[in-house]
Design an enzyme around this catalytic site. Structure first.
Site, short mmCIF file in Angstrom:
data_model
loop_
_atom_site.label_atom_id
_atom_site.label_comp_id
_atom_site.label_asym_id
_atom_site.label_seq_id
_atom_site.Cartn_x
_atom_site.Cartn_y
_atom_site.Cartn_z
N LYS A 163 -3.08 -8.34 -11.54
CA LYS A 163 -2.76 -8.51 -10.11
C LYS A 163 -3.64 -7.58 -9.28
O LYS A 163 -3.54 -6.36 -9.38
CB LYS A 163 -1.29 -8.13 -9.86
N GLU A 236 -4.60 5.56 -13.97
CA GLU A 236 -5.77 6.19 -13.32
C GLU A 236 -5.38 6.36 -11.87
O GLU A 236 -5.29 5.39 -11.13
CB GLU A 236 -7.00 5.28 -13.44
N CYS A 270 -11.97 7.07 -5.81
CA CYS A 270 -11.05 8.03 -6.44
C CYS A 270 -11.79 9.31 -6.78
O CYS A 270 -11.27 10.41 -6.60
CB CYS A 270 -10.43 7.42 -7.69
N GLU A 368 -5.41 14.10 -0.50
CA GLU A 368 -6.52 13.17 -0.80
C GLU A 368 -6.80 12.37 0.46
O GLU A 368 -6.03 11.47 0.81
CB GLU A 368 -6.11 12.24 -1.94
#
Ligand code: NAD
Length: 463
Positions: A163, A236, A270, A368
């Protein structure tokens, strides 16, 4: 969508927005729970034969998939730019990288060992596929994140229900369609849906392994669902990568490499550099170089091949980055380049910003940002900077910059991160594992280590 070897439509659809214009430019299918069930059932059926298919055949099929991706690179690039906003060359790199990863993974040896004690065989350690792998990926690199999961799953004899993110489903849905005649029905199923279908997927009893790339917040939910059903899990997750720049570097050269690794895909990577710690002796010189590079950025739609910085991908990400930049300004941050404001044009555009003078507690340093706003912090002692770099819940990647490689590697070994690069950053290779520590992840992707994530151990010991 691709379910059981067929192109399947959905009764409902949802909007897909071009972040460079904010226009709705496509409708994506909204899978129902019945369609999720059908995809899982197809993958379960396909597993029975795919796991027994000669691995040489599986390798050939994967190479054919890579060839097909390259042959259709132009349209995949176009979908990626429109749905995600990235510059043309970044999308090109993503598509070509996806093909390269697929091809490389196809050639990896499968693990398996014979164990001897005092020269006598006592057992064989084999590896078995899990069955149906549920793969969930984010919006920043939709295609390559998917291939990092599809490729090792296929090689190891697993089947897949994937997905994509609801923000960026189109290139991935097209990939499913492009590979239809190459893969047996049910081996690779791709469904698209808004976030509400995701919990049904992670809880699905027919899915034996979850492989997830996305935010740490969502990763916790996936981990909890895996625990509830005792599924294998690879996560991850997010990162807050530090770059530590020692005083002996060539400032102009280092600035270029740091800029590239901080602002690629508008910082929405990332493992982009998210904080720079630079030795006080060269702090001002590095800031001048970085600000100059920021000033040269060509901002606009990624469809224009001269553009180097595209929009943020979503309204939420755009709002979040502006909020962090405004907070930085309130914390006394000085903008050597950029400003805490949107670019005056339609679309989610923010110009690259270089910000100095922030305390370590500023949110732009601790969170982040996943956007084009880079805090530059000064240090004087190695012990001090190692401790500041490690003072984060994240541990995805990091880098150390110096002409003294031994000194740089010594600092690198003290950083709590799954990957620490020296004199480079954000350089994943299919041969090397990608693995986050702390809140950045569980398990590894890529290379031999990534394959292990798709395999379970079986020991055969004969008397
Ligand atoms: P996200 O966590 O919001 O979404 C990721 C995926 O999870 C999407 O497909 C979404 O539909 C799905 N999802 C939503 N709710 C879910 C639920 N309850 N259960 C299961 N799945 C659910 O992440 P995002 O905003 O799409 O991506 C950005 C984040 O991804 C950043 O934090 C970034 O650092 C991280 N990321 C990590 C890596 C890595 O390799 N470590 C790579 C790329 C992105």
């Amino acid at each position: 969508m691709t379910i059981d070897g067929l192109c399947v439509e959905a009764t409902d659809t949802y909007d897909v927005i071009n972040p460079a214009t904010t226009d709705v430019f496509a409708q994506a299918p909204q899978a129902t729970e019945d369609q999720l069930d059908a995809a899982v059932a197809a993958a379960q059926r396909a597993f029975l034969t795919w796991r027994e298919t000669d691995v040489a055949v599986r390798r050939e099929v994967m190479v054919a998939c890579a060839v097909r991706m390259r042959a259709h690179a132009d349209e995949l690039i176009d979908w990626l730019v429109r749905e995600q906003g990235k510059p043309f060359v970044v999308a090109q790199g993503e598509v070509m990288g996806s093909a390269r990863w697929m091809e490389f993974t196809a050639g990896l040896p499968l693990p398996g060992e014979v164990v001897e004690v005092d020269g006598v065989k006592v057992g064989e350690v084999r590896r078995k596929p899990y069955g149906v792998v549920g793969a969930i990926v984010p919006w920043n690199y939709p295609l390559i994140s998917a291939v990092w999961k599809i490729a090792p799953a296929l090689l190891t004899g697993n089947t897949v229900v994937l997905k994509p993110s609801p923000f960026t489903p189109l290139a991935t849905l097209r990939l499913g369609e492009l590979l239809l005649d190459l893969l047996p029905p049910g081996v690779l199923n791709i469904i698209s849906a808004t976030d509400d279908l995701a919990p049904a997927m992670t809880a699905h009893s027919g899915i034996r392994k979850l492989t997830f790339t996305g935010s740490t917040a969502t990763g916790k939910k996936v981990f909890a669902a895996a625990a509830e059903h005792i599924k294998g899990v690879t996560l991850e997750l997010g990162g807050n990568d530090p770059a530590i720049v020692l005083a002996d570097v060539d400032v102009a050269d280092t600035a270029q490499k740091i800029f590239a690794a901080a602002f690629a895909n508008s910082g929405q990577v990332c493992s982009a550099i998210k904080r720079v710690y630079v030795h006080a002796d060269i702090h001002d010189a590095l800031v001048v170089e970085l600000a100059s590079l920021a000033g040269k950025a060509v901002i606009g739609s990624g469809l224009d091949e001269t553009v180097t910085v595209g929009p943020l991908s979503t309204q939420a990400q755009f709002d979040k980055v502006l909020d962090l930049m405004n907070d930085a300004a309130e914390q006394g941050g000085v903008f050597a380049a950029g400003a805490p404001e949107a670019v005056d044009r339609p679309g989610y555009f923010i110009a690259p910003a270089i910000i100095t003078g922030l305390p370590d507690t500023a949110r732009l340093v601790t969170e982040e940002q996943f956007g084009p706003a880079l805090p530059i912090l000064s240090f004087t002692h190695i012990d001090e900077v190692v401790s500041r770099a490690n003072d984060t819940p994240y541990g995805l990647s990091a880098s150390v910059w110096s002409i003294d490689i031994e000194a740089a590697v010594s600092v690198a070994s003290r950083i709590d991160a799954g990957t620490v690069w020296v004199n480079q950053h954000m350089k994943p290779r299919p041969q090397l594992p990608t693995a986050g520590v702390k809140a950045s992840g569980v398990g590894a992707e890529n290379g031999a280590w990534g394959l292990e994530s798709f395999l379970q151990i079986q020991t055969i010991a004969v008397a």
